[in-house]
Design a protein around this motif. Structure first.
Motif, PDB file in Angstrom:
ATOM      1  N   GLY A 183       2.110 -13.364 -12.692  1.00 17.26           N
ATOM      2  CA  GLY A 183       1.112 -13.613 -13.729  1.00 17.26           C
ATOM      3  C   GLY A 183      -0.288 -13.243 -13.286  1.00 17.26           C
ATOM      4  O   GLY A 183      -1.080 -12.698 -14.067  1.00 17.26           O
ATOM      5  N   ILE A 184      -0.615 -13.532 -12.021  1.00 20.46           N
ATOM      6  CA  ILE A 184      -1.925 -13.145 -11.498  1.00 20.46           C
ATOM      7  C   ILE A 184      -2.047 -11.629 -11.444  1.00 20.46           C
ATOM      8  O   ILE A 184      -3.059 -11.046 -11.847  1.00 20.46           O
ATOM      9  CB  ILE A 184      -2.136 -13.762 -10.101  1.00 20.46           C
ATOM     10  N   ALA A 185      -0.989 -10.968 -10.952  1.00 19.90           N
ATOM     11  CA  ALA A 185      -1.011  -9.513 -10.850  1.00 19.90           C
ATOM     12  C   ALA A 185      -1.111  -8.861 -12.221  1.00 19.90           C
ATOM     13  O   ALA A 185      -1.779  -7.824 -12.381  1.00 19.90           O
ATOM     14  CB  ALA A 185       0.238  -9.030 -10.121  1.00 19.90           C
ATOM     15  N   LEU A 186      -0.486  -9.447 -13.217  1.00 21.77           N
ATOM     16  CA  LEU A 186      -0.572  -8.907 -14.577  1.00 21.77           C
ATOM     17  C   LEU A 186      -2.001  -8.989 -15.093  1.00 21.77           C
ATOM     18  O   LEU A 186      -2.517  -8.034 -15.701  1.00 21.77           O
ATOM     19  CB  LEU A 186       0.375  -9.673 -15.499  1.00 21.77           C
ATOM     20  N   ALA A 187      -2.655 -10.106 -14.842  1.00 18.89           N
ATOM     21  CA  ALA A 187      -4.044 -10.254 -15.275  1.00 18.89           C
ATOM     22  C   ALA A 187      -4.962  -9.248 -14.596  1.00 18.89           C
ATOM     23  O   ALA A 187      -5.985  -8.856 -15.168  1.00 18.89           O
ATOM     24  CB  ALA A 187      -4.528 -11.676 -14.999  1.00 18.89           C
ATOM     25  N   ARG A 188      -4.590  -8.818 -13.419  1.00 13.72           N
ATOM     26  CA  ARG A 188      -5.386  -7.841 -12.668  1.00 13.72           C
ATOM     27  C   ARG A 188      -4.971  -6.402 -12.965  1.00 13.72           C
ATOM     28  O   ARG A 188      -5.507  -5.472 -12.354  1.00 13.72           O
ATOM     29  CB  ARG A 188      -5.260  -8.123 -11.173  1.00 13.72           C
ATOM     30  N   GLY A 189      -4.020  -6.212 -13.859  1.00 16.41           N
ATOM     31  CA  GLY A 189      -3.593  -4.869 -14.209  1.00 16.41           C
ATOM     32  C   GLY A 189      -2.775  -4.181 -13.135  1.00 16.41           C
ATOM     33  O   GLY A 189      -2.714  -2.948 -13.088  1.00 16.41           O
ATOM     34  N   ARG A 214       8.940  -6.409  -5.784  1.00 18.65           N
ATOM     35  CA  ARG A 214       8.636  -5.002  -5.523  1.00 18.65           C
ATOM     36  C   ARG A 214       7.542  -4.494  -6.454  1.00 18.65           C
ATOM     37  O   ARG A 214       6.658  -3.727  -6.030  1.00 18.65           O
ATOM     38  CB  ARG A 214       9.903  -4.167  -5.693  1.00 18.65           C
ATOM     39  N   LEU A 215       7.560  -4.913  -7.702  1.00 18.29           N
ATOM     40  CA  LEU A 215       6.508  -4.485  -8.625  1.00 18.29           C
ATOM     41  C   LEU A 215       5.148  -5.018  -8.181  1.00 18.29           C
ATOM     42  O   LEU A 215       4.128  -4.325  -8.302  1.00 18.29           O
ATOM     43  CB  LEU A 215       6.837  -4.944 -10.048  1.00 18.29           C
ATOM     44  N   ILE A 216       5.122  -6.235  -7.646  1.00 23.13           N
ATOM     45  CA  ILE A 216       3.863  -6.805  -7.162  1.00 23.13           C
ATOM     46  C   ILE A 216       3.357  -6.039  -5.949  1.00 23.13           C
ATOM     47  O   ILE A 216       2.170  -5.676  -5.871  1.00 23.13           O
ATOM     48  CB  ILE A 216       4.047  -8.298  -6.818  1.00 23.13           C
ATOM     49  N   THR A 217       4.224  -5.789  -4.979  1.00 23.49           N
ATOM     50  CA  THR A 217       3.770  -5.106  -3.767  1.00 23.49           C
ATOM     51  C   THR A 217       3.373  -3.667  -4.056  1.00 23.49           C
ATOM     52  O   THR A 217       2.395  -3.165  -3.497  1.00 23.49           O
ATOM     53  CB  THR A 217       4.860  -5.133  -2.679  1.00 23.49           C
ATOM     54  N   ARG A 218       4.104  -3.000  -4.949  1.00 25.08           N
ATOM     55  CA  ARG A 218       3.756  -1.621  -5.290  1.00 25.08           C
ATOM     56  C   ARG A 218       2.425  -1.567  -6.034  1.00 25.08           C
ATOM     57  O   ARG A 218       1.564  -0.740  -5.736  1.00 25.08           O
ATOM     58  CB  ARG A 218       4.857  -0.994  -6.136  1.00 25.08           C
ATOM     59  N   GLY A 219       2.236  -2.468  -6.987  1.00 27.90           N
ATOM     60  CA  GLY A 219       1.015  -2.439  -7.782  1.00 27.90           C
ATOM     61  C   GLY A 219      -0.224  -2.879  -7.028  1.00 27.90           C
ATOM     62  O   GLY A 219      -1.327  -2.390  -7.287  1.00 27.90           O
ATOM     63  N   SER A 220      -0.044  -3.802  -6.101  1.00 26.53           N
ATOM     64  CA  SER A 220      -1.191  -4.325  -5.356  1.00 26.53           C
ATOM     65  C   SER A 220      -1.465  -3.547  -4.078  1.00 26.53           C
ATOM     66  O   SER A 220      -2.572  -3.616  -3.532  1.00 26.53           O
ATOM     67  CB  SER A 220      -0.952  -5.793  -5.002  1.00 26.53           C
ATOM     68  N   GLY A 221      -0.452  -2.840  -3.581  1.00 28.72           N
ATOM     69  CA  GLY A 221      -0.589  -2.156  -2.298  1.00 28.72           C
ATOM     70  C   GLY A 221      -0.577  -3.100  -1.118  1.00 28.72           C
ATOM     71  O   GLY A 221      -0.979  -2.723  -0.011  1.00 28.72           O
ATOM     72  N   GLN A 222      -0.104  -4.336  -1.315  1.00 26.68           N
ATOM     73  CA  GLN A 222      -0.070  -5.339  -0.250  1.00 26.68           C
ATOM     74  C   GLN A 222       1.333  -5.921  -0.131  1.00 26.68           C
ATOM     75  O   GLN A 222       2.125  -5.868  -1.077  1.00 26.68           O
ATOM     76  CB  GLN A 222      -1.059  -6.472  -0.554  1.00 26.68           C
ATOM     77  N   THR A 223       1.621  -6.496   1.023  1.00 24.28           N
ATOM     78  CA  THR A 223       2.859  -7.247   1.169  1.00 24.28           C
ATOM     79  C   THR A 223       2.753  -8.532   0.347  1.00 24.28           C
ATOM     80  O   THR A 223       1.646  -8.976  -0.006  1.00 24.28           O
ATOM     81  CB  THR A 223       3.131  -7.601   2.622  1.00 24.28           C
ATOM     82  N   LEU A 224       3.885  -9.156   0.093  1.00 25.88           N
ATOM     83  CA  LEU A 224       3.854 -10.423  -0.633  1.00 25.88           C
ATOM     84  C   LEU A 224       3.039 -11.486   0.109  1.00 25.88           C
ATOM     85  O   LEU A 224       2.224 -12.173  -0.526  1.00 25.88           O
ATOM     86  CB  LEU A 224       5.277 -10.931  -0.875  1.00 25.88           C
ATOM     87  N   PRO A 225       3.210 -11.661   1.428  1.00 28.42           N
ATOM     88  CA  PRO A 225       2.383 -12.668   2.109  1.00 28.42           C
ATOM     89  C   PRO A 225       0.888 -12.382   2.001  1.00 28.42           C
ATOM     90  O   PRO A 225       0.090 -13.294   1.763  1.00 28.42           O
ATOM     91  CB  PRO A 225       2.862 -12.595   3.559  1.00 28.42           C
ATOM     92  N   ASP A 226       0.498 -11.118   2.169  1.00 24.47           N
ATOM     93  CA  ASP A 226      -0.928 -10.788   2.104  1.00 24.47           C
ATOM     94  C   ASP A 226      -1.475 -10.999   0.695  1.00 24.47           C
ATOM     95  O   ASP A 226      -2.592 -11.498   0.516  1.00 24.47           O
ATOM     96  CB  ASP A 226      -1.158  -9.347   2.548  1.00 24.47           C
ATOM     97  N   TYR A 227      -0.682 -10.616  -0.291  1.00 16.88           N
ATOM     98  CA  TYR A 227      -1.142 -10.786  -1.675  1.00 16.88           C
ATOM     99  C   TYR A 227      -1.239 -12.266  -2.026  1.00 16.88           C
ATOM    100  O   TYR A 227      -2.231 -12.711  -2.626  1.00 16.88           O
ATOM    101  CB  TYR A 227      -0.188 -10.071  -2.630  1.00 16.88           C
ATOM    102  N   ALA A 228      -0.220 -13.038  -1.644  1.00 17.19           N
ATOM    103  CA  ALA A 228      -0.246 -14.466  -1.931  1.00 17.19           C
ATOM    104  C   ALA A 228      -1.433 -15.141  -1.250  1.00 17.19           C
ATOM    105  O   ALA A 228      -2.089 -16.014  -1.829  1.00 17.19           O
ATOM    106  CB  ALA A 228       1.060 -15.112  -1.485  1.00 17.19           C
ATOM    107  N   ARG A 229      -1.717 -14.736  -0.017  1.00 21.61           N
ATOM    108  CA  ARG A 229      -2.851 -15.312   0.712  1.00 21.61           C
ATOM    109  C   ARG A 229      -4.159 -15.040  -0.028  1.00 21.61           C
ATOM    110  O   ARG A 229      -5.018 -15.924  -0.151  1.00 21.61           O
ATOM    111  CB  ARG A 229      -2.921 -14.737   2.123  1.00 21.61           C
ATOM    112  N   GLU A 230      -4.311 -13.826  -0.555  1.00 20.46           N
ATOM    113  CA  GLU A 230      -5.561 -13.449  -1.208  1.00 20.46           C
ATOM    114  C   GLU A 230      -5.755 -14.127  -2.559  1.00 20.46           C
ATOM    115  O   GLU A 230      -6.830 -14.659  -2.847  1.00 20.46           O
ATOM    116  CB  GLU A 230      -5.612 -11.933  -1.408  1.00 20.46           C
ATOM    117  N   VAL A 231      -4.719 -14.121  -3.399  1.00 22.91           N
ATOM    118  CA  VAL A 231      -4.927 -14.503  -4.792  1.00 22.91           C
ATOM    119  C   VAL A 231      -4.491 -15.923  -5.125  1.00 22.91           C
ATOM    120  O   VAL A 231      -4.889 -16.461  -6.157  1.00 22.91           O
ATOM    121  CB  VAL A 231      -4.215 -13.519  -5.745  1.00 22.91           C
ATOM    122  N   LEU A 232      -3.665 -16.546  -4.256  1.00 26.39           N
ATOM    123  CA  LEU A 232      -3.144 -17.868  -4.590  1.00 26.39           C
ATOM    124  C   LEU A 232      -3.319 -18.876  -3.464  1.00 26.39           C
ATOM    125  O   LEU A 232      -3.967 -19.907  -3.645  1.00 26.39           O
ATOM    126  CB  LEU A 232      -1.654 -17.761  -4.961  1.00 26.39           C
TER     127      LEU A 232
END
Length: 363
Positions: free
Chosen positions: A104-110, A203-221
């Motif tokens: 949901g966070i990634a969707l809001a960020r496009g 996979r859609l989150i990591t591809r769209g964000s260019g980050q691993t799941l741990p790195d993305y989760a750390r940043e946005v949540l």
């Protein structure tokens, strides 16, 4: 591809975790001997394998207990572990619900496709599968609600290679393994519990964000929630398991529950879009055992105290990992347990919820 259909979440820098306020049970509308009732259930043997129980009402802790016991780390035995507020513990499939929030966070960020987008079009590396007309009607929404219609079986123990999630983890290409499974029902027609669906979302989150799941989760949540210690297990670095690999402390799991209870808001900041929380916790399909399912959350109704049934939101994981949120009653209950792969592993946490927490909430 249409992206970013939700209002973008606010900028969310990392913050220090706020201390949990505490209150006596009788000051929060519960029987004063709530802790004694839990202790009696454990000593009597009715509640088995519990590692941690944390109950909060309106953001205040009124019950927190830890018990040592044998534990695992994503299937690897750890032996006897001293449990406490700082102990990291497997969430197992409660990880799926956290990934639902990240989507949901990634969707809001496009950064990810919207729910109505064709699913196979998001994986152009598999043109042979995308060309199958039988799969053309599958949408991202069907992965979010686990209604893809693909053959999948997690009913056998997770120690068994016939378990579809285990087979996926052992496959040379996990995404292809999921997407190439035979169609057994039309998309949207039937709910089938599937770690493969979550792997595709991850996979859609990591591809769209260019980050691993741990790195993305750390940043946005996690960072914005004040969660600084966590682990995310997986087969290889960068291939962390979206379905079952996350490890948190009990208090931090409860912070996730509080975030959901408050519609995606924490400390006055909208971390997850309110529209996404509402859509994720709206029933999409029945699971076949009396519950409903939304977007990576279980949904049900139970009666608190002597009142009428109220809706709850739940994240469930192997071994007795549980997160229950009942917004109307202001309740968040987080439970860790060590009954991994036990067919009756669900019984003890459910008893805590239905026989200790809810009946002792005063009207």
């Amino acid at each position: 591809m249409r992206r970013g259909l939700l209002t973008a979440a606010l900028a969310t820098p990392a913050v220090a975790a706020q201390p949990w306020p505490r209150v006596a049970p009788d000051q929060a509308g519960f029987a004063p001997d709530l802790a004694e009732r839990l202790d009696h259930g454990i000593r009597s043997g009715l509640l088995r394998g519990l590692h941690g129980v944390l109950l909060a009402r309106e953001g205040r802790i009124l019950l927190e207990r830890y018990d040592d016991g044998p534990d695992e780390e994503w299937g690897r035995p750890l032996g006897q572990v001293a449990m406490g507020p700082e102990t990291l513990h497997d969430l197992r499939s409660v990880t799926k619900s956290v990934v639902g929030l990240l989507y949901g966070i990634a969707l809001a960020r496009g950064q990810v496709p919207p729910p109505e987008a064709p699913l196979y079009a998001q994986f152009p590396e598999y043109p042979d599968l995308a060309a199958d007309p039988a799969r053309a009607g599958m949408r991202v929404e069907h992965a979010l609600s686990m209604t893809m219609g693909l053959r999948w079986d997690e009913s056998v123990p997770y120690l068994d290679a016939r378990n579809s999630e285990i087979a996926m983890e052992q496959a040379p290409d996990r995404r292809r393994y999921v997407l190439e499974q035979p169609m057994v029902t039309p998309p949207g027609a039937r709910w089938t519990y599937s770690g493969g669906a979550t792997a595709l979302l991850g996979r859609l989150i990591t591809r769209g964000s260019g980050q691993t799941l741990p790195d993305y989760a750390r940043e946005v949540l996690f960072g914005p929630l004040g969660i600084t210690r966590f682990a995310w297990q997986g087969r290889d670095p960068g291939e962390e398991s979206a379905a079952s690999g996350l490890r948190l402390t009990l208090r931090d799991l409860a912070r996730i529950g509080e975030l959901v209870r408050q519609g995606g808001v924490a400390e006055g900041r909208q971390l997850v879009p309110a529209e996404w929380i509402a859509a994720s916790t709206r029933p999409v399909i029945a699971t076949g055992d009396g519950l409903q399912y939304g977007r990576h959350w279980f949904l049900g109704r139970d009666a608190p105290g002597a009142g009428p049934p109220q809706p709850w939101i739940g994240g469930f994981g192997n071994g007795g990992q549980r997160l229950w949120v009942m917004p109307a009653a202001g309740l968040t209950l987080a439970i860790f347990a060590g009954r991994y792969n036990a067919p009756d592993g669900w019984i003890s946490p459910t008893r805590v919820w239905r026989e200790i927490v809810l009946p002792n909430l005063r009207p």
